[in-house]
Write a protein that holds these residues in place. Structure first.
Motif, mmCIF file in Angstrom:
data_model
loop_
_atom_site.group_PDB
_atom_site.id
_atom_site.type_symbol
_atom_site.label_atom_id
_atom_site.label_comp_id
_atom_site.label_asym_id
_atom_site.label_seq_id
_atom_site.Cartn_x
_atom_site.Cartn_y
_atom_site.Cartn_z
ATOM 1 N N LEU A 199 -1.976 5.852 1.788
ATOM 2 C CA LEU A 199 -0.751 5.675 2.849
ATOM 3 C C LEU A 199 -1.673 5.717 4.251
ATOM 4 N N SER A 200 -2.912 6.235 4.305
ATOM 5 C CA SER A 200 -3.488 6.092 5.572
ATOM 6 C C SER A 200 -3.823 4.556 5.690
ATOM 7 N N GLU A 201 -4.350 3.888 4.678
ATOM 8 C CA GLU A 201 -4.555 2.293 4.842
ATOM 9 C C GLU A 201 -3.198 1.658 5.260
ATOM 10 N N ALA A 202 -2.276 2.187 4.850
ATOM 11 C CA ALA A 202 -0.777 1.475 4.840
ATOM 12 C C ALA A 202 -0.572 1.600 6.377
ATOM 13 N N VAL A 203 -0.775 2.867 7.092
ATOM 14 C CA VAL A 203 -0.578 2.961 8.303
ATOM 15 C C VAL A 203 -1.460 2.197 9.140
ATOM 16 N N ASP A 204 -2.569 2.050 8.893
ATOM 17 C CA ASP A 204 -3.595 0.979 9.686
ATOM 18 C C ASP A 204 -3.046 -0.225 9.586
ATOM 19 N N LEU A 259 0.757 -1.082 -0.101
ATOM 20 C CA LEU A 259 0.041 -0.134 -0.023
ATOM 21 C C LEU A 259 0.851 1.219 -0.131
ATOM 22 N N ARG A 260 2.044 1.151 0.592
ATOM 23 C CA ARG A 260 2.883 2.412 0.808
ATOM 24 C C ARG A 260 3.379 2.525 -0.729
ATOM 25 N N MET A 261 3.840 1.529 -1.378
ATOM 26 C CA MET A 261 4.109 1.593 -3.065
ATOM 27 C C MET A 261 3.318 2.211 -3.600
ATOM 28 N N ARG A 262 1.882 2.042 -3.421
ATOM 29 C CA ARG A 262 0.738 2.496 -4.231
ATOM 30 C C ARG A 262 0.593 3.908 -4.049
ATOM 31 N N GLN A 300 6.234 9.225 5.588
ATOM 32 C CA GLN A 300 5.407 10.334 6.203
ATOM 33 C C GLN A 300 6.622 11.411 6.507
ATOM 34 N N GLY A 301 7.702 11.137 6.356
ATOM 35 C CA GLY A 301 8.604 12.326 6.807
ATOM 36 C C GLY A 301 9.469 12.210 8.158
ATOM 37 N N ASN A 302 8.842 11.253 8.972
ATOM 38 C CA ASN A 302 9.197 10.843 10.234
ATOM 39 C C ASN A 302 10.288 10.176 10.234
ATOM 40 N N TYR A 303 11.689 10.814 10.303
ATOM 41 C CA TYR A 303 12.930 10.096 10.023
ATOM 42 C C TYR A 303 13.384 9.628 11.358
ATOM 43 N N ASP A 304 13.145 10.264 12.440
ATOM 44 C CA ASP A 304 13.613 9.886 13.696
ATOM 45 C C ASP A 304 12.885 8.506 14.008
ATOM 46 N N LEU A 305 11.637 8.474 13.872
ATOM 47 C CA LEU A 305 10.668 7.356 14.114
ATOM 48 C C LEU A 305 11.242 6.093 13.179
ATOM 49 N N ALA A 306 11.434 6.605 11.780
ATOM 50 C CA ALA A 306 11.647 5.604 10.837
ATOM 51 C C ALA A 306 13.082 5.006 11.276
#
Length: 203
Positions: free
Chosen positions: A47-52, A34-37, A78-84
């Motif tokens: 992206l919202s569905e990928a997060v779920d 889903l992230r690739m989609r 999502q741009g959250n590189y620290d969490l990544a």
């Protein structure tokens, strides 16, 4: 990169998780697809569905390296590189020899400006999974962004030798060859790409 393969993959992963609602890896793989989609369409709903889906995977089995890789990739998207970074660091602590974790971490290192670490992680990922065209393509893109066009072209040529009809890599290889001054080679790659998929990018 072919036809509706990504949509088919998403459908199959959805069937998998419906058959076994406790299959953490199934949710992680679905989240990644889903992230690739989302990356292709830029439709926030994907992206919202990928997060779920990745949250379900984490709830089911946070100790699985591939679950943490999927989480890290989505956090980076999502741009959250620290969490990544935190998720991928955990993935590597679970399995330091996970090729996908090393490749995903390399991309985060690059975003952080840690280019020596990025290079080392890309090389480790390639050594761990020498058959992965995705990892080779990812490393080639990194080399291209760093202005190392010859090195990028060589890697993309190695992908084309295995997958001669890979549209995206043909376009990328054409661009790298153009940067090196090999205009006839670049034109050949673009023409091959257009025969496969006549898109604006190839033209």
């Amino acid at each position: 990169d072919k036809d509706d393969n990504l949509e088919k993959a998403i459908g199959l992963f959805q069937e998998t998780t419906a058959l076994d609602p406790n299959f953490a890896l199934g949710y992680a793989r679905l989240a990644d697809a889903l992230r690739m989609r989302y990356a292709i369409s830029r439709d926030d709903a994907w992206l919202s569905e990928a997060v779920d889906m990745v949250n379900k995977a984490v709830a089911l089995n946070p100790g699985l390296a591939q679950v943490q890789v999927a989480l890290g990739r989505i956090r980076a998207t999502q741009g959250n590189y620290d969490l990544a970074f935190a998720a991928l660091e955990r993935a590597l602590s679970i399995d330091p020899n996970d090729a996908e974790a090393n490749q995903a971490m390399a991309k985060v290192y690059e975003r952080q400006g840690r280019l020596t670490d990025a290079e080392a992680s890309f090389k480790k990922a390639m050594a761990l999974d020498q058959e992965s065209l995705l990892i080779r393509d990812s490393y080639a893109n990194y080399l291209y962004r760093r202005g190392r066009y010859d090195d990028a072209a060589k890697l993309w040529q190695s992908v084309i030798s295995v997958a001669p009809d890979h549209f995206g890599v043909l376009v990328n290889l054409g661009t790298a060859l153009s940067e090196t001054g090999d205009l006839p080679g670049a034109i050949t790659m673009y023409e091959r790409a257009i025969k496969i998929r006549p898109t604006y990018m190839a033209y």
